[in-house]
Design a protein around this motif. Sequence first.
Motif, PDB file in Angstrom:
ATOM      1  N   GLY A 131      56.404 -11.935   8.702  1.00 47.68           N
ATOM      2  CA  GLY A 131      56.741 -13.050   7.823  1.00 47.68           C
ATOM      3  C   GLY A 131      58.246 -13.126   7.595  1.00 47.68           C
ATOM      4  O   GLY A 131      58.843 -14.209   7.647  1.00 47.68           O
ATOM      5  N   ARG A 132      58.874 -11.975   7.343  1.00 53.89           N
ATOM      6  CA  ARG A 132      60.332 -11.946   7.175  1.00 53.89           C
ATOM      7  C   ARG A 132      61.028 -12.340   8.477  1.00 53.89           C
ATOM      8  O   ARG A 132      62.034 -13.066   8.472  1.00 53.89           O
ATOM      9  CB  ARG A 132      60.787 -10.555   6.744  1.00 53.89           C
ATOM     10  N   ASP A 134      59.885 -14.298  10.847  1.00 57.30           N
ATOM     11  CA  ASP A 134      59.747 -15.740  11.077  1.00 57.30           C
ATOM     12  C   ASP A 134      60.675 -16.538  10.167  1.00 57.30           C
ATOM     13  O   ASP A 134      61.286 -17.527  10.596  1.00 57.30           O
ATOM     14  CB  ASP A 134      58.301 -16.172  10.872  1.00 57.30           C
ATOM     15  N   ARG A 135      60.780 -16.138   8.923  1.00 65.29           N
ATOM     16  CA  ARG A 135      61.671 -16.863   8.005  1.00 65.29           C
ATOM     17  C   ARG A 135      63.127 -16.760   8.459  1.00 65.29           C
ATOM     18  O   ARG A 135      63.905 -17.706   8.301  1.00 65.29           O
ATOM     19  CB  ARG A 135      61.517 -16.323   6.576  1.00 65.29           C
ATOM     20  N   LEU A 136      63.498 -15.626   9.014  1.00 70.09           N
ATOM     21  CA  LEU A 136      64.875 -15.435   9.467  1.00 70.09           C
ATOM     22  C   LEU A 136      65.171 -16.213  10.741  1.00 70.09           C
ATOM     23  O   LEU A 136      66.250 -16.807  10.879  1.00 70.09           O
ATOM     24  CB  LEU A 136      65.134 -13.939   9.702  1.00 70.09           C
ATOM     25  N   ASP A 138      63.036 -18.614  12.645  1.00 67.55           N
ATOM     26  CA  ASP A 138      62.519 -19.954  12.967  1.00 67.55           C
ATOM     27  C   ASP A 138      63.592 -21.016  12.755  1.00 67.55           C
ATOM     28  O   ASP A 138      64.211 -21.093  11.685  1.00 67.55           O
ATOM     29  CB  ASP A 138      61.297 -20.274  12.107  1.00 67.55           C
ATOM     30  N   TRP A 140      66.504 -21.274  13.734  1.00 71.78           N
ATOM     31  CA  TRP A 140      67.904 -20.860  13.513  1.00 71.78           C
ATOM     32  C   TRP A 140      68.792 -21.575  14.526  1.00 71.78           C
ATOM     33  O   TRP A 140      68.527 -21.559  15.728  1.00 71.78           O
ATOM     34  CB  TRP A 140      68.032 -19.342  13.628  1.00 71.78           C
TER      35      TRP A 140
END
Length: 209
Positions: A131-132, A134-136, A138, A140
């Motif tokens: 999850g971390r 993907d948040r970082l 996706d 970018w």
Amino acid sequence: MTTAIVILQIGILGSVIGWEWWTRRAWNAAVVEDTRTHAEPIEEKIDSYRRQHAVRLLEKLPALSHLDGDGMRFVAMPSFGTSEYALAVSHSPKASVANGILIVTDKSAERKADRVRRFQMPLRDYQAFVGRLDRLTDDWPGDMDDPCVDGSPTAFERIRIRRVTSGIGNCAPHYAELRLMVLREVRRFAPGPDLPTEDDWHRFDADDR
């Protein structure tokens, strides 16, 4: 006559400066494009040693198609130190744990044998980790990875069912954050004496410091 010469010189100088500015702008745009998150696996390019080497390390790991539709692959290629690293973690549907493999490649000419370590992550920890990730990563948009000759070139691939994202870079803060995020999980769930001694994935023996 003198005025005409001066005007000509100014024109030539302006053309040179304009050409250099345009060339630099195009090069910067190419670097940003190369380092952004792409919606495809890492591609090898003939003119990029970094990408070629990343692909060689990724090939040591299970293929993306073998990660059960939920997993990631990662490589760290430190410019200095003793080792390079390749990591894969994946979760099978309905399994209570995620399975991982860490491959440590010695850069010494005398010792080329890979060290392979398998490990597991509790499902809750795995889900929090990806999850971390993907948040970082996706969407970018990329960043300047220059000036940077050395460092720890890094590449990742993430698969979610049929969706694949990937990225490759080195000195941008984005990739420094990614490297540290992955290393923290490796230190937790795949400890060993061959892990990096530095947070940027460099490993130095005591007599190398």
